[in-house]
Design an enzyme around this catalytic site. Structure first.
Site, PDB file in Angstrom:
ATOM      1  N   HIS A  88      46.286  15.581 -27.306  1.00 37.10           N
ATOM      2  CA  HIS A  88      47.493  16.334 -26.915  1.00 37.10           C
ATOM      3  C   HIS A  88      48.730  15.829 -27.659  1.00 37.10           C
ATOM      4  CE1 HIS A  88      45.568  18.467 -23.488  1.00 37.10           C
ATOM      5  NE2 HIS A  88      44.817  17.390 -23.461  1.00 37.10           N
TER       6      HIS A  88
ATOM      7  N   ASN B  95      45.015  22.174 -17.994  1.00 43.94           N
ATOM      8  CA  ASN B  95      44.735  22.857 -19.255  1.00 43.94           C
ATOM      9  C   ASN B  95      44.800  24.362 -19.044  1.00 43.94           C
ATOM     10  OD1 ASN B  95      44.311  20.624 -20.884  1.00 43.94           O
ATOM     11  ND2 ASN B  95      42.082  20.665 -20.717  1.00 43.94           N
TER      12      ASN B  95
ATOM     13  N   HIS C  45      50.614  11.804 -15.461  1.00 40.71           N
ATOM     14  CA  HIS C  45      49.498  11.038 -14.911  1.00 40.71           C
ATOM     15  C   HIS C  45      48.934  11.795 -13.712  1.00 40.71           C
ATOM     16  CE1 HIS C  45      47.000   8.020 -13.297  1.00 40.71           C
ATOM     17  NE2 HIS C  45      47.646   6.964 -13.750  1.00 40.71           N
TER      18      HIS C  45
HETATM   19 FE1  HDE Z   1      43.681  14.091 -20.638  1.00 38.34          FE
HETATM   20  N1  HDE Z   1      44.557  12.518 -21.587  1.00 38.34           N
HETATM   21  N2  HDE Z   1      42.014  13.009 -20.403  1.00 38.34           N
HETATM   22  N3  HDE Z   1      42.728  15.702 -19.822  1.00 38.34           N
HETATM   23  N4  HDE Z   1      45.310  15.209 -20.898  1.00 38.34           N
HETATM   24  C1  HDE Z   1      45.800  12.516 -22.091  1.00 38.34           C
HETATM   25  O1  HDE Z   1      47.336  10.791 -21.742  1.00 38.34           O
HETATM   26  C2  HDE Z   1      41.907  11.675 -20.565  1.00 38.34           C
HETATM   27  C3  HDE Z   1      41.463  15.733 -19.342  1.00 38.34           C
HETATM   28  C4  HDE Z   1      45.516  16.467 -20.423  1.00 38.34           C
HETATM   29  O2  HDE Z   1      51.587  16.456 -22.192  1.00 38.34           O
HETATM   30  C5  HDE Z   1      46.238  11.148 -22.536  1.00 38.34           C
HETATM   31  O3  HDE Z   1      49.569  10.583 -21.876  1.00 38.34           O
HETATM   32  C6  HDE Z   1      40.608  11.213 -20.161  1.00 38.34           C
HETATM   33  C7  HDE Z   1      41.228  16.903 -18.560  1.00 38.34           C
HETATM   34  C8  HDE Z   1      46.824  16.925 -20.828  1.00 38.34           C
HETATM   35  O4  HDE Z   1      51.709  14.272 -22.158  1.00 38.34           O
HETATM   36  C9  HDE Z   1      45.050  10.262 -22.163  1.00 38.34           C
HETATM   37  C10 HDE Z   1      39.925  12.344 -19.779  1.00 38.34           C
HETATM   38  C11 HDE Z   1      42.404  17.594 -18.595  1.00 38.34           C
HETATM   39  C12 HDE Z   1      47.385  15.865 -21.539  1.00 38.34           C
HETATM   40  C13 HDE Z   1      44.087  11.258 -21.565  1.00 38.34           C
HETATM   41  C14 HDE Z   1      40.822  13.454 -19.913  1.00 38.34           C
HETATM   42  C15 HDE Z   1      43.331  16.827 -19.386  1.00 38.34           C
HETATM   43  C16 HDE Z   1      46.412  14.811 -21.563  1.00 38.34           C
HETATM   44  C17 HDE Z   1      46.758  11.058 -23.940  1.00 38.34           C
HETATM   45  C18 HDE Z   1      38.493  12.445 -19.323  1.00 38.34           C
HETATM   46  C19 HDE Z   1      42.719  18.951 -17.940  1.00 38.34           C
HETATM   47  C20 HDE Z   1      48.741  15.832 -22.200  1.00 38.34           C
HETATM   48  C21 HDE Z   1      48.273  10.915 -23.810  1.00 38.34           C
HETATM   49  C22 HDE Z   1      38.275  11.896 -18.068  1.00 38.34           C
HETATM   50  C23 HDE Z   1      42.707  18.886 -16.511  1.00 38.34           C
HETATM   51  C24 HDE Z   1      49.778  15.234 -21.317  1.00 38.34           C
HETATM   52  C25 HDE Z   1      48.512  10.768 -22.414  1.00 38.34           C
HETATM   53  C26 HDE Z   1      51.137  15.334 -21.940  1.00 38.34           C
HETATM   54  C27 HDE Z   1      46.625  13.566 -22.169  1.00 38.34           C
HETATM   55  C28 HDE Z   1      42.903  10.872 -21.083  1.00 38.34           C
HETATM   56  C29 HDE Z   1      40.419  14.782 -19.620  1.00 38.34           C
HETATM   57  C30 HDE Z   1      44.652  17.297 -19.655  1.00 38.34           C
HETATM   58  C31 HDE Z   1      44.454   9.426 -23.268  1.00 38.34           C
HETATM   59  C32 HDE Z   1      40.127   9.799 -20.203  1.00 38.34           C
HETATM   60  C33 HDE Z   1      39.956  17.286 -17.811  1.00 38.34           C
HETATM   61  C34 HDE Z   1      47.442  18.276 -20.535  1.00 38.34           C
HETATM   62  O5  HDE Z   1      45.406   9.325 -21.189  1.00 38.34           O
END
Ligand code: HDE
Length: 677
Positions: A73, A146, A337
């Site tokens: 992202h 999402n 978060h």
């Molecule tokens: Fe994320 N995801 N994600 N994700 N995600 C990040 O956090 C992660 C997942 C989503 O505009 C990171 O601050 C793991 C699902 C959005 O700042 C990180 C897993 C969904 C955004 C991270 C998922 C998301 C992130 C990278 C699997 C939809 C952008 C930067 C368990 C519900 C937030 C940050 C923004 C961002 C980890 C799966 C949505 C690395 C480990 C499912 C919208 O922490």
């Protein structure tokens, strides 16, 4: 939005906002600077002196301007807004912002693509992030979702593998912001829980027309808890008031070149123009007793709850009405978060959600450089916050007093925990038992039924787009084995899909059979979305000597909310045969059909060959992209010359009223799929 009635978050941000224009230049220490073009030297042709603190400060700051981009992202666009509640949800939750209809809760939203770097193009085939920070009176609540309601994997421990597979390949850093390569599809074929989400990313959902025209989903099943302590399972939805719309793949690829900031600019400009993006919040609710009533597990993030089975209760609306003042300070530094909760909302044991609860704080520590990221203005709650946490890089708060521990007597044992009645957060007391195992529940093992449900729910053109998307992506895979594995895998979803893709990419047709699921969910098809002409962009092609009362037609289009721009060979004013005038907004160098939703050919007198050729090119391209096309007077001849006059969604005629009426209807339809191209 005007700053006349700043909400609480805006007032807070204003304390940190500064405007440097019209001021004297100083160092960061406040010392006025008398010269900012020349470093301090030993003689005009001599070496720069180490004592030049002004040079050193400026250069050091510059050298440290970048922070790591988000691992996923990375590319995002942000906006401020407000959330209003239509009806109290006190029957199911005690969350203040979901029960008090008199509140307007400030929000900050960040939309993003997932796989590409910060500087990648907007129209990548990808899921879109849709994160909302609600600055509530009880603390920040983050809904980090999402635009697709399911996810690729079922357990967070696989996330690094998924992301490694989709990111550019490690040996050559190719391709950027694309899943059309071997490692992604190798991952898919060998991790078949991805089937359902891959159907979505191969569909039109992965190439939205606008960030304002896509749905949002919380994805996981969360838990609502009401004042009596009773819980419900809940799924969150954002529904765009303008409907859910997409572009076509050929257009997406061209847009990435013509305007890589297409979505970013669209969001920014619509807010500047006062066309505030609006999304309604919906919830799907299932009682605790209903946990096992489905043929899937409610804890499985690769499953959705069909809206026809569990209706979406629309409960409020979010309006995005203010652009950030500074991209870095706000959109880049905002830290979401899924574990930022308020009383009344809690987690479930979805193993994907559970892992996210670790990852999001961890990632901010490296990205924002330490544990005080909650003090960055965009991240601060609007309610007071007090605890015994202290110090760390960049600490801003000056905590007074001698005591920074609990329990204490010197400060009367404060800050003290709040009782639930005073708003203290209570974890839902779910009964837990089980053995410590590394395993997955058998109830998570059906990977294909909902993928077939999605396929069944698509209209004929949507199915065609999915077949083409698979054929494009797999066509880019070099490994024949990977291509074959994927075809075999998707034969489980639909034999029709797999057989056709196999033919397109030159692998053996699959044998066997698909799930045989016949159920469909009409709510999943974009054919059934809201249709509107509001904020649709029309490109009007005209030259000097144009005929007809064009300004009045423009007025009528604008009255429906459409936006008209005039393109011609050069900037300036055009004069019509009746003396009316048109201001030219674009030339053929700056405009292109892909940047618009509809074309309107007006024509003119004695136009150059180049003019006519470019117009033909624009019209044919718009036609191939199924866009509405209108023509009056001379413009009609162009339709005839290109043999497109008698096709669906192509409107012409010199009667201004009936032309405008039919053209607006054609624009509302968005695309005309029944056209033969
Ligand atoms: Fe994320 N995801 N994600 N994700 N995600 C990040 O956090 C992660 C997942 C989503 O505009 C990171 O601050 C793991 C699902 C959005 O700042 C990180 C897993 C969904 C955004 C991270 C998922 C998301 C992130 C990278 C699997 C939809 C952008 C930067 C368990 C519900 C937030 C940050 C923004 C961002 C980890 C799966 C949505 C690395 C480990 C499912 C919208 O922490």
């Amino acid at each position: 939005m005007s700053n006349e009635n700043p909400n609480k978050k805006q007032q807070q941000l204003e304390q940190f906002t500064t405007d440097d224009s019209g001021k004297k230049m100083t160092t960061n220490q406040g010392l006025k600077i008398s010269e900012d073009e020349f470093s301090l030297k030993a003689g005009v042709r001599g070496p720069t002196l180490l004592e030049d603190f002004q040079f050193r400060e400026k250069m050091t700051h510059f050298d440290h301007e970048r922070i790591p981009e988000r691992i996923v992202h990375a590319r995002g666009s942000g906006a401020h807004g407000e959330f209003e509640l239509y009806e109290s949800l006190e029957d199911v939750t005690k969350a203040g912002f979901l029960t008090d209809t008199s509140r307007k809760t400030p929000v900050f939203v960040r939309f993003s693509t997932v796989a590409g770097s910060k500087g990648s193009a907007d129209l990548a085939r990808d899921a879109r992030g849709f994160s909302t920070k609600f600055y509530t009176e009880e603390g920040n609540y983050d809904l980090v979702g999402n635009n697709i309601p399911v996810f690729f994997i079922q357990d967070a421990i696989k996330f690094p593998d998924l992301v490694h597979a989709v990111k550019p390949e490690p040996h050559n850093e190719i391709p950027q912001a694309a899943s059309a390569h071997d490692t992604f599809w190798d991952f898919v074929a060998n991790n078949q829980e991805s089937a359902h989400m891959v159907m979505w990313t191969m569909s039109d959902r992965a190439i939205p027309r606008s960030l304002r025209m896509m749905e949002g989903f919380g994805v996981h099943t969360f838990r609502f808890v009401n004042a009596e302590g009773k819980a419900h399972f809940v799924k969150f939805h954002w529904k765009p008031v303008l409907g859910t719309h997409s572009v076509v793949w050929d257009e997406a690829q061209k847009l990435n070149g013509k305007n890589p900031d297409f979505h970013k600019a669209d969001l920014f400009e619509s807010i500047e123009n006062g066309d505030y993006p609006e999304f309604e919040l919906g919830v799907q609710l299932v009682s605790e007793e209903g946990e096992f009533k489905f043929d899937f597990d409610v804890l499985d993030p690769t499953k959705l709850w069909p809206e026809e089975d569990v209706p979406v209760r629309i409960v409020g609306k979010m309006t995005l009405n203010r652009n950030p003042d500074n991209f870095f300070a706000e959109t880049e530094q905002v830290a979401f978060h899924p574990g930022h909760l308020v009383p009344g909302i809690d987690f479930t044991n979805d193993p994907l959600l559970q892992g996210r609860l670790f990852s999001y704080t961890d990632t901010q520590l490296i990205r924002l450089g330490g544990p005080n990221f909650h003090e960055i203005p965009i991240n601060r709650p609007v309610c007071p916050f007090h605890n015994n946490q202290r110090d760390g890089y960049g600490r801003q708060t000056i905590n007074k007093g001698q005591v920074s521990y609990h329990k204490n007597s010197l400060a009367n044992n404060t800050p003290e925990p709040a009782t639930p009645e005073e708003g203290g957060f209570e974890h839902y007391q779910e009964k837990m038992e089980g053995r410590k195992v590394r395993a997955r529940s058998d109830s998570f093992k059906d990977h294909f039924s909902q993928a077939t449900l999605f396929w069944n729910s698509m209209s004929a053109p949507e199915k065609e787009h999915i077949k083409n998307a698979f054929s494009f992506e797999l066509g880019k895979c070099k490994s024949e084995s990977v291509r074959r594995q994927v075809v075999d895998m998707f034969a489980n979803v639909s034999m029709e899909l797999a057989t056709e893709v196999a033919k397109n990419i030159g692998v053996e047709a699959p044998t066997g059979s698909d799930t045989g699921v016949t159920k469909s969910s009409p709510a999943l098809s974009q054919e059934n979305t809201v249709k509107s002409a509001a904020t649709r962009k029309v490109l009007l092609i005209a030259g000097d000597g144009f005929e007809g009362n064009v300004p009045s037609i423009i007025e009528k289009l604008e009255a429906e909310g459409a936006e008209v721009e005039v393109v011609s060979e050069s900037m300036g004013m055009l004069k019509g045969s009746d003396g009316s005038e048109l201001k030219v907004d674009q030339t053929f160098l700056t405009a292109d059909s892909v940047l618009y939703d509809a074309l309107y050919a007006v024509g003119g007198k004695d136009l150059s060959k180049k003019f006519v050729q470019t117009t033909s090119y624009f019209l044919n391209e718009a036609f191939m992209h199924f866009k509405p096309i209108g023509a009056t007077h001379e413009g009609t001849k162009w339709l005839e010359a290109n043999d497109i006059a008698d096709s669906p969604g192509v409107v012409h005629g010199n009667d201004a009223d009936s032309f405008t009426h039919s053209f607006i209807e054609a624009i509302k339809a968005h695309r005309h799929w029944n056209r033969e191209v």
